[in-house]
Design a protein around this motif. Structure first.
Motif, PDB file in Angstrom:
ATOM      1  N   CYS A  46       0.830  -1.203   0.000  1.00 52.44           N
ATOM      2  CA  CYS A  46       0.000   0.000   0.000  1.00 52.44           C
ATOM      3  C   CYS A  46       0.868   1.258   0.000  1.00 52.44           C
ATOM      4  O   CYS A  46       0.594   2.219  -0.728  1.00 52.44           O
ATOM      5  N   ILE A  47       1.922   1.239   0.795  1.00 52.58           N
ATOM      6  CA  ILE A  47       2.816   2.400   0.848  1.00 52.58           C
ATOM      7  C   ILE A  47       3.492   2.609  -0.504  1.00 52.58           C
ATOM      8  O   ILE A  47       3.572   3.740  -0.999  1.00 52.58           O
ATOM      9  N   ASP A  48       3.950   1.531  -1.123  1.00 55.03           N
ATOM     10  CA  ASP A  48       4.535   1.659  -2.463  1.00 55.03           C
ATOM     11  C   ASP A  48       3.515   2.229  -3.445  1.00 55.03           C
ATOM     12  O   ASP A  48       3.844   3.068  -4.278  1.00 55.03           O
ATOM     13  N   TRP A  49       2.289   1.770  -3.344  1.00 55.86           N
ATOM     14  CA  TRP A  49       1.225   2.254  -4.226  1.00 55.86           C
ATOM     15  C   TRP A  49       0.998   3.746  -3.984  1.00 55.86           C
ATOM     16  O   TRP A  49       0.902   4.527  -4.930  1.00 55.86           O
ATOM     17  N   LEU A  50       0.923   4.161  -2.734  1.00 55.27           N
ATOM     18  CA  LEU A  50       0.689   5.571  -2.408  1.00 55.27           C
ATOM     19  C   LEU A  50       1.793   6.465  -2.960  1.00 55.27           C
ATOM     20  O   LEU A  50       1.530   7.581  -3.415  1.00 55.27           O
ATOM     21  N   LYS A  51       3.026   5.976  -2.932  1.00 55.25           N
ATOM     22  CA  LYS A  51       4.165   6.761  -3.397  1.00 55.25           C
ATOM     23  C   LYS A  51       4.159   6.959  -4.912  1.00 55.25           C
ATOM     24  O   LYS A  51       4.804   7.880  -5.405  1.00 55.25           O
ATOM     25  N   THR A  52       3.436   6.115  -5.628  1.00 55.93           N
ATOM     26  CA  THR A  52       3.521   6.149  -7.086  1.00 55.93           C
ATOM     27  C   THR A  52       2.221   6.514  -7.793  1.00 55.93           C
ATOM     28  O   THR A  52       2.168   6.488  -9.022  1.00 55.93           O
ATOM     29  N   ASP A  57      -6.194   9.798  -7.613  1.00 59.24           N
ATOM     30  CA  ASP A  57      -6.574   8.430  -7.962  1.00 59.24           C
ATOM     31  C   ASP A  57      -7.750   7.990  -7.081  1.00 59.24           C
ATOM     32  O   ASP A  57      -7.723   8.167  -5.867  1.00 59.24           O
ATOM     33  N   PRO A  58      -8.778   7.415  -7.687  1.00 60.65           N
ATOM     34  CA  PRO A  58      -9.964   7.034  -6.913  1.00 60.65           C
ATOM     35  C   PRO A  58      -9.710   5.982  -5.828  1.00 60.65           C
ATOM     36  O   PRO A  58     -10.463   5.913  -4.855  1.00 60.65           O
ATOM     37  N   LYS A  59      -8.675   5.179  -5.952  1.00 66.15           N
ATOM     38  CA  LYS A  59      -8.368   4.161  -4.935  1.00 66.15           C
ATOM     39  C   LYS A  59      -7.632   4.744  -3.731  1.00 66.15           C
ATOM     40  O   LYS A  59      -7.505   4.091  -2.701  1.00 66.15           O
ATOM     41  N   ASN A  92      -2.010  14.520   2.007  1.00 72.15           N
ATOM     42  CA  ASN A  92      -1.290  13.518   1.219  1.00 72.15           C
ATOM     43  C   ASN A  92       0.175  13.477   1.612  1.00 72.15           C
ATOM     44  O   ASN A  92       0.774  12.409   1.711  1.00 72.15           O
ATOM     45  N   LEU A  93       0.763  14.643   1.833  1.00 68.23           N
ATOM     46  CA  LEU A  93       2.177  14.704   2.203  1.00 68.23           C
ATOM     47  C   LEU A  93       2.396  14.187   3.615  1.00 68.23           C
ATOM     48  O   LEU A  93       3.384  13.505   3.886  1.00 68.23           O
TER      49      LEU A  93
END
Length: 163
Positions: A46-52, A57-59, A92-93
């Motif tokens: 999830c963290i990797d996804w958030l970083k990229t 993004d709707p998710k 977000n940050l």
């Protein structure tokens, strides 16, 4: 040469398709602290996804919810926070700051407040630079970017963290 180009294109296409298939993990009900370890890999994903992924993004909301659930409950990550290091105005940050710190602590098996905080700030700053147009100006991020550019960020954080 054409074969190599086709292979590379196929791999990139497959990577893009797999990224679209990311499934947000379900947040379990009440669990014991010792059970959070079962969800560490999901949290890191999830963290990797958030970083990229874009802030729009709707998710993002669901992925963020899982990451925050895990970060706030796991006994494997210890953060000491104060207003001198919590300068980010954009949620977000702030999320990327916490996530970067947590990911550092898990991956490096290091409980150092300074190193974790430094990793978290850098994670948030990298995201800010990448998505600044979508996020808008953030005074805290701008201050940290100036320090990072001057090479003084780590020493500032060292002075700001409780001993």
């Amino acid at each position: 040469m054409k074969k190599i180009a086709v292979i590379i294109f196929s791999l990139l296409l497959a990577q893009g398709v797999s990224a679209q298939k990311f499934v947000v993990p379900e947040i379990p009900g009440d669990i014991e602290k010792s059970e959070y370890a079962k969800y560490t890999e999901d949290a890191m994903n999830c963290i990797d996804w958030l970083k990229t992924h874009s802030p729009s993004d709707p998710k993002r909301q669901n992925v963020a919810a899982f990451a925050l659930w895990w970060l706030s409950g796991t006994p494997d990550v210890h953060m000491v926070l104060n207003t001198d290091v919590m300068k980010f105005e954009d949620g977000n940050l702030l999320l990327l700051f916490l996530s970067g710190w947590g990911q550092y602590a898990i991956q490096q098996k290091d409980d150092s407040q300074l190193e974790g905080c430094f990793a978290g700030v850098n994670t948030a700053l990298d995201y800010y630079v990448k998505y600044k147009k979508e996020l808008g100006k953030d005074k805290g991020a701008e201050q940290f970017l100036k320090m990072r550019d001057k090479g003084t960020l780590k020493s500032y954080l060292a002075k700001s963290l409780p001993e």
